[in-house]
Design a protein around this motif. Structure first.
Motif, PDB file in Angstrom:
ATOM      1  N   LEU A   1      37.148  95.984  34.215  1.00 27.64           N
ATOM      2  CA  LEU A   1      37.238  94.879  35.144  1.00 27.64           C
ATOM      3  C   LEU A   1      38.677  94.697  35.607  1.00 27.64           C
ATOM      4  CD1 LEU A   1      35.087  92.114  33.432  1.00 27.64           C
ATOM      5  CD2 LEU A   1      34.473  93.482  35.391  1.00 27.64           C
ATOM      6  N   MET A   2      38.808  94.320  36.859  1.00 31.01           N
ATOM      7  CA  MET A   2      40.126  94.031  37.399  1.00 31.01           C
ATOM      8  C   MET A   2      40.209  92.541  37.728  1.00 31.01           C
ATOM      9  SD  MET A   2      42.051  95.719  40.646  1.00 31.01           S
ATOM     10  CE  MET A   2      41.368  94.774  41.979  1.00 31.01           C
ATOM     11  N   ALA A   3      41.289  91.882  37.289  1.00 35.98           N
ATOM     12  CA  ALA A   3      41.490  90.472  37.584  1.00 35.98           C
ATOM     13  C   ALA A   3      42.195  90.325  38.920  1.00 35.98           C
ATOM     14  CB  ALA A   3      42.311  89.820  36.488  1.00 35.98           C
ATOM     15  N   VAL A   4      41.635  89.474  39.768  1.00 38.60           N
ATOM     16  CA  VAL A   4      42.233  89.187  41.071  1.00 38.60           C
ATOM     17  C   VAL A   4      42.646  87.717  41.067  1.00 38.60           C
ATOM     18  CG1 VAL A   4      41.856  89.081  43.555  1.00 38.60           C
ATOM     19  CG2 VAL A   4      40.782  90.898  42.202  1.00 38.60           C
ATOM     20  N   LYS A   5      43.931  87.474  41.273  1.00 36.48           N
ATOM     21  CA  LYS A   5      44.484  86.121  41.278  1.00 36.48           C
ATOM     22  C   LYS A   5      44.693  85.681  42.719  1.00 36.48           C
ATOM     23  CE  LYS A   5      48.571  83.747  39.405  1.00 36.48           C
ATOM     24  NZ  LYS A   5      49.783  83.976  38.597  1.00 36.48           N
ATOM     25  N   SER A   6      44.079  84.552  43.104  1.00 34.04           N
ATOM     26  CA  SER A   6      44.171  84.053  44.480  1.00 34.04           C
ATOM     27  C   SER A   6      44.648  82.606  44.483  1.00 34.04           C
ATOM     28  CB  SER A   6      42.809  84.098  45.163  1.00 34.04           C
ATOM     29  OG  SER A   6      42.269  85.399  45.138  1.00 34.04           O
ATOM     30  N   LEU A   7      45.602  82.311  45.335  1.00 33.14           N
ATOM     31  CA  LEU A   7      46.106  80.950  45.465  1.00 33.14           C
ATOM     32  C   LEU A   7      45.043  80.060  46.094  1.00 33.14           C
ATOM     33  CD1 LEU A   7      48.528  78.949  45.291  1.00 33.14           C
ATOM     34  CD2 LEU A   7      49.117  79.692  47.611  1.00 33.14           C
ATOM     35  N   ILE A   8      44.751  78.938  45.444  1.00 35.04           N
ATOM     36  CA  ILE A   8      43.852  77.938  46.020  1.00 35.04           C
ATOM     37  C   ILE A   8      44.656  76.966  46.868  1.00 35.04           C
ATOM     38  CG2 ILE A   8      42.319  75.999  45.492  1.00 35.04           C
ATOM     39  CD1 ILE A   8      41.402  77.526  43.004  1.00 35.04           C
ATOM     40  N   GLU A   9      45.749  76.436  46.275  1.00 31.49           N
ATOM     41  CA  GLU A   9      46.561  75.455  47.004  1.00 31.49           C
ATOM     42  C   GLU A   9      47.886  75.243  46.279  1.00 31.49           C
ATOM     43  OE1 GLU A   9      46.185  70.803  48.571  1.00 31.49           O
ATOM     44  OE2 GLU A   9      44.660  71.603  47.234  1.00 31.49           O
ATOM     45  N   THR A  10      48.908  74.891  47.043  1.00 30.73           N
ATOM     46  CA  THR A  10      50.197  74.465  46.504  1.00 30.73           C
ATOM     47  C   THR A  10      50.477  73.061  47.019  1.00 30.73           C
ATOM     48  OG1 THR A  10      51.113  76.697  46.341  1.00 30.73           O
ATOM     49  CG2 THR A  10      52.692  74.899  46.471  1.00 30.73           C
ATOM     50  N   GLU A 160      60.879  64.255  44.199  1.00 28.73           N
ATOM     51  CA  GLU A 160      60.764  65.126  45.362  1.00 28.73           C
ATOM     52  C   GLU A 160      61.050  66.577  44.977  1.00 28.73           C
ATOM     53  OE1 GLU A 160      62.498  65.408  49.943  1.00 28.73           O
ATOM     54  OE2 GLU A 160      63.513  64.141  48.474  1.00 28.73           O
ATOM     55  N   HIS A 161      60.324  67.490  45.525  1.00 24.53           N
ATOM     56  CA  HIS A 161      60.401  68.937  45.316  1.00 24.53           C
ATOM     57  C   HIS A 161      59.667  69.417  44.057  1.00 24.53           C
ATOM     58  CE1 HIS A 161      63.080  69.026  48.696  1.00 24.53           C
ATOM     59  NE2 HIS A 161      63.989  68.312  48.060  1.00 24.53           N
ATOM     60  N   SER A 162      59.103  68.507  43.248  1.00 26.02           N
ATOM     61  CA  SER A 162      58.216  68.965  42.175  1.00 26.02           C
ATOM     62  C   SER A 162      57.050  69.670  42.853  1.00 26.02           C
ATOM     63  CB  SER A 162      57.706  67.785  41.343  1.00 26.02           C
ATOM     64  OG  SER A 162      58.760  67.192  40.615  1.00 26.02           O
ATOM     65  N   THR A 163      56.629  70.798  42.292  1.00 25.69           N
ATOM     66  CA  THR A 163      55.623  71.633  42.952  1.00 25.69           C
ATOM     67  C   THR A 163      54.583  72.118  41.960  1.00 25.69           C
ATOM     68  OG1 THR A 163      57.279  72.391  44.540  1.00 25.69           O
ATOM     69  CG2 THR A 163      55.302  73.736  44.326  1.00 25.69           C
ATOM     70  N   ALA A 164      53.320  72.075  42.371  1.00 30.31           N
ATOM     71  CA  ALA A 164      52.226  72.608  41.567  1.00 30.31           C
ATOM     72  C   ALA A 164      51.426  73.587  42.419  1.00 30.31           C
ATOM     73  CB  ALA A 164      51.322  71.484  41.077  1.00 30.31           C
ATOM     74  N   SER A 165      51.096  74.732  41.830  1.00 28.58           N
ATOM     75  CA  SER A 165      50.258  75.731  42.511  1.00 28.58           C
ATOM     76  C   SER A 165      49.052  76.020  41.636  1.00 28.58           C
ATOM     77  CB  SER A 165      51.042  77.018  42.761  1.00 28.58           C
ATOM     78  OG  SER A 165      52.091  76.790  43.676  1.00 28.58           O
ATOM     79  N   LEU A 166      47.878  76.021  42.239  1.00 33.81           N
ATOM     80  CA  LEU A 166      46.636  76.283  41.517  1.00 33.81           C
ATOM     81  C   LEU A 166      46.045  77.600  42.016  1.00 33.81           C
ATOM     82  CD1 LEU A 166      44.643  75.080  39.438  1.00 33.81           C
ATOM     83  CD2 LEU A 166      43.382  74.119  41.377  1.00 33.81           C
ATOM     84  N   TYR A 167      45.740  78.477  41.072  1.00 28.13           N
ATOM     85  CA  TYR A 167      45.169  79.788  41.365  1.00 28.13           C
ATOM     86  C   TYR A 167      43.810  79.921  40.703  1.00 28.13           C
ATOM     87  CZ  TYR A 167      49.969  81.143  42.562  1.00 28.13           C
ATOM     88  OH  TYR A 167      51.212  81.222  43.113  1.00 28.13           O
ATOM     89  N   LYS A 168      42.933  80.701  41.318  1.00 28.79           N
ATOM     90  CA  LYS A 168      41.684  81.081  40.651  1.00 28.79           C
ATOM     91  C   LYS A 168      41.803  82.545  40.260  1.00 28.79           C
ATOM     92  CE  LYS A 168      39.091  82.467  44.747  1.00 28.79           C
ATOM     93  NZ  LYS A 168      37.913  82.281  45.558  1.00 28.79           N
ATOM     94  N   ILE A 169      41.184  82.878  39.148  1.00 28.84           N
ATOM     95  CA  ILE A 169      41.119  84.253  38.667  1.00 28.84           C
ATOM     96  C   ILE A 169      39.659  84.683  38.783  1.00 28.84           C
ATOM     97  CG2 ILE A 169      41.523  85.837  36.737  1.00 28.84           C
ATOM     98  CD1 ILE A 169      44.086  84.496  37.647  1.00 28.84           C
ATOM     99  N   LYS A 170      39.451  85.823  39.437  1.00 32.47           N
ATOM    100  CA  LYS A 170      38.104  86.373  39.586  1.00 32.47           C
ATOM    101  C   LYS A 170      38.141  87.796  39.070  1.00 32.47           C
ATOM    102  CE  LYS A 170      34.407  86.890  42.907  1.00 32.47           C
ATOM    103  NZ  LYS A 170      33.955  86.666  44.280  1.00 32.47           N
TER     104      LYS A 170
END
Length: 172
Positions: A1-10, A160-170
């Motif tokens: 299996l290969m893991a694919v990481k995709s950005l949902i939102e920042t 200000e400038h605090s940042t969160a990024s959410l990714y899904k792994i498929k």
């Protein structure tokens, strides 16, 4: 299996700060979620622990064992059972080195499933003075609904400038 990481939102906190950072309507086509957080709090004092809630669930459905230290020989562990949220590392506070942000990662397994979800986290606050917190944790969220929203909280406000990024792994 290969893991694919995709950005949902920042999400990046704007001028004036924010009490929380929230992701809603989370895509349900992955198997796991990864949250990356770069943050700082306006709360006075030293490092401030951040936490996360799923699906606006404020019940006692979170359990986590944490190991953390401050770089000055003060290490500790704790297990929070039936807590109201999970820890996600620490942010530098207003008393820490100016313009310095902490980093954290939260990994959530099987987020779209109808069973309890295992969670792991690690993070570090940054401070050129004292009490820079390093944290790792492993836990469980006993809610059985798929995770469709995620809210990150801190003491005080994220600056200000605090940042969160959410990714899904498929896995293909």
């Amino acid at each position: 299996l290969m893991a694919v990481k995709s950005l949902i939102e920042t999400v990046t906190v704007g001028s004036g700060g924010a009490a929380s950072i929230e992701f809603t309507g989370i895509d349900q086509t992955g198997q796991d979620l990864v949250l990356l957080l770069s943050s700082r709090s306006d709360q006075n004092g030293n490092a401030i622990f951040n936490s996360v809630q799923f699906n606006s669930d404020t019940g006692s459905n979170y359990t986590m064992t944490n190991l953390y230290g401050d770089g000055a020989g003060n290490e500790s562990t704790n297990t929070l059972t039936g807590d109201l949220r999970l820890w996600t590392g620490a942010s530098p506070a207003a008393g820490n080195t100016a313009n310095t942000f902490g980093s954290a990662e939260l990994y959530i397994s099987n987020y779209a499933s109808s069973v309890a979800k295992s969670v792991s986290s690690n993070g570090v606050s940054e401070n050129n003075g004292t009490e820079a917190i390093a944290h790792i944790g492993a836990g469980n969220y006993t809610g059985t609904a798929a995770i469709t929203s995620l809210k990150i909280l801190t003491q005080g406000n994220f600056v200000e400038h605090s940042t969160a990024s959410l990714y899904k792994i498929k896995y293909d």
